[in-house]
Design an enzyme around this catalytic site. Structure first.
Site, mmCIF file in Angstrom:
data_model
loop_
_atom_site.group_PDB
_atom_site.id
_atom_site.type_symbol
_atom_site.label_atom_id
_atom_site.label_comp_id
_atom_site.label_asym_id
_atom_site.label_seq_id
_atom_site.Cartn_x
_atom_site.Cartn_y
_atom_site.Cartn_z
ATOM 1 C CE LYS A 99 -35.716 -61.088 28.525
ATOM 2 N NZ LYS A 99 -35.463 -60.659 30.092
ATOM 3 C CB SER A 138 -38.484 -62.304 32.059
ATOM 4 O OG SER A 138 -38.033 -61.004 31.654
ATOM 5 C CB SER A 195 -35.761 -61.057 34.201
ATOM 6 O OG SER A 195 -37.386 -60.560 33.668
HETATM 7 N N1 GLN Z 1 -40.443 -61.629 36.948
HETATM 8 C C1 GLN Z 1 -41.049 -59.905 37.240
HETATM 9 C C2 GLN Z 1 -41.405 -59.092 36.397
HETATM 10 O O1 GLN Z 1 -42.562 -60.084 35.725
HETATM 11 C C3 GLN Z 1 -39.621 -59.783 36.251
HETATM 12 C C4 GLN Z 1 -39.161 -59.145 34.952
HETATM 13 C C5 GLN Z 1 -37.918 -58.535 34.971
HETATM 14 O O2 GLN Z 1 -37.258 -58.575 35.523
HETATM 15 N N2 GLN Z 1 -38.430 -58.323 33.661
HETATM 16 O O3 GLN Z 1 -41.972 -58.780 35.858
#
Ligand code: GLN
Length: 480
Positions: A79, A154, A178
């Site tokens: 990532k 994400s 995410s």
């Molecule tokens: N979707 C969540 C956010 O927007 C989690 C994101 C994540 O786990 N990096 O913060």
């Protein structure tokens, strides 16, 4: 060889039989990624030189009679919030569009030392903020299972890359879901380890007390093997745990008969019917395998999203303050004064979601509001952690859905941030409590969209989580 179907075991076996060399495999994996990536935009960068250099080291080791590392020759995607020295690392942000980090993240060093071959950097929501990968400054990722849908986020690029076959395993990061949510949307396995299990050194920080690096894979065994490689104490991250890393593979086949499984009632209320039906079938499979299933309550669940969006934005506003136009490459060219330069750089560099979070985070930390919001959220976080402690004293693991709905259409939730935030309603609590969580494929909807089942366990009880997921997978999941 068909790279899109490989697993770590099949790579090991192919190398052992001399069916292919690591360089041949890397060459084919790079060709496949180059040809296929345009369909999904899962990878932002394909790292040909670095991959071939890593593969040559693996071949040289084999030729010298050294035992191959646990990831020898395995194509990996990383990532793009995880630093790769000399290879552009953008965090999905325009602000870091040309950022070439001077060093590797600890997880990257460990995976290359184990023989892993980094094929590419995976697209993601900007600074890991999002649930659909639509917040990337470099275009959204398409779900390889249904190209008009999001892969989740994400870490959508990591999940999509493994599902599409441009990597065999991948690293993602999870702050509020995410890893598990995109794993469930793309039909692969995703693991959020216990907080501190994997070093965050070299992970671009979003919310430091919630950030985790973790694996994606096509099966549970590969995910367990990858975690075994990257886990463990790192002097460069003071929050990395000193607890010894168990052999995650040795207990995989130990069976699950007699294990006590809790179903948190709060997670099953108002669940979309198709997802609910598939998870119910998954639970039946666990019952047939001999697990003792019962309902359990996690009463603080209803505060989780609010609590998360206070703590995560507070920490994000502080972490993102380092992107000021002085450090890290990007600077707005036409500014008179220093504060204008800050303002212009951030105004041009950050996307809308990052700005929203910085404003929210700055607000909840500001004098006068700190006690009302931030401190209160910390107290609620404690209640959430206590809920899990209580529940996991009565049962060995919790089983829940990963997301209330399967992969949605690109653009469908963009206009409504609150609706988007709901994607993580079942995954966020695990990060707040610091316990490990895993998403394992649990069948598909009538439209063919994957659904993931979440398994949560006690701190550092990844072996039990893997054992349960592996038994479920070996039984054929809900299709067995
Ligand atoms: N979707 C969540 C956010 O927007 C989690 C994101 C994540 O786990 N990096 O913060």
């Amino acid at each position: 060889m068909q790279v899109e179907n490989l697993t770590i075991d099949s790579v090991r076996e192919g190398l052992a039989r001399r069916a292919f060399s690591a360089v041949e495999l890397a060459t084919e994996a790079l060709r496949f990624a180059g040809a296929e990536n345009g369909k999904t935009n899962a990878l932002l960068e394909i790292c040909g030189e670095r991959a071939l250099a890593a593969a040559r080291r693996v071949d040289a080791g084999i030729a010298a009679g050294e035992p191959p590392g646990p990831l020898a020759g395995v194509p990996v995607a990383v990532k793009d919030v995880i630093l790769t020295g000399g290879v552009r690392t953008t965090a999905g942000s325009r602000l870091l569009a040309n950022y070439n980090p001077p060093y590797d993240a600890t997880a990257v060093i460990r995976l290359e030392q184990a023989g892993g071959v980094i094929i590419g950097k995976a697209n993601c929501d900007e600074f890991a903020m999002g649930s659909s990968t639509e917040n990337s400054a470099f275009g959204p990722v398409r779900n390889p299972v249904a190209l008009d849908r999001v892969p989740g986020g994400s870490s959508g690029g990591s999940a999509a890359s493994v599902a599409q076959g441009t990597s065999v395993v991948a690293l993602g990061s999870d702050t509020g879901g995410s890893i598990r949510q995109p794993a469930s949307f793309c039909g692969v396995v995703g693991v959020t380890p216990t907080y501190g299990r994997v070093s965050r050194y070299g992970l671009i920080a979003f919310a430091s007390s919630l950030d985790h690096i973790g694996p994606f894979a096509r099966n549970v065994k590969d995910a367990a093997r990858l975690l075994g490689v990257i886990a463990g104490r790192d002097p460069a991250d003071s929050t990395s745990a000193a607890a010894p890393v168990p052999d995650y593979l040795s207990q995989l086949d130990a069976g699950v008969s007699g294990l006590r499984i809790g179903l948190p009632v709060e997670y099953f209320k108002g669940l979309a019917s198709e997802t609910g039906d598939l998870i119910a079938k998954g639970i039946e499979v666990l019952g047939r395998l001999g697990c003792k299933v019962r309902e359990i309550s996690l009463p603080a669940t209803e505060y989780a999203i609010a609590c998360y969006y206070i703590i995560a934005t507070a920490e994000a506003s502080s972490n993102l303050a380092r992107f000021d136009g002085v450090r890290y490459t990007c600077r707005s060219p036409e500014s008179g004064t220093l504060s204008e330069m800050y303002r212009n750089t951030r105004g041009e560099g950050f996307g809308a979601e990052c700005k929203r979070r910085i404003m929210l985070g700055t607000y909840v930390l500001s004098a006068g509001y700190y006690d009302a919001y931030y401190l209160k959220a910390q107290r609620v976080r404690h209640l959430i952690a206590q809920d899990f402690q209580r529940a996991l004293a009565e049962v060995d693991a919790l089983v829940t859905p990963v997301s209330p709905f399967p992969a949605f259409k690109l653009g469908e939730k963009l206009a409504d941030p609150l609706e988007m935030y709901l994607s993580d309603i079942y995954t966020i609590t695990c990060d707040l409590a610091g316990i490990p969580g895993l998403s394992v494929p649990c069948g598909r909807t009538a439209q063919g969209l994957p659904v993931g089942m979440q398994i949560l366990a006690k701190h550092f009880d990844e072996p039990l989580m893997f054992r349960l997921a592996h038994a479920f997978e070996q039984a054929g999941g809900v299709e067995g």
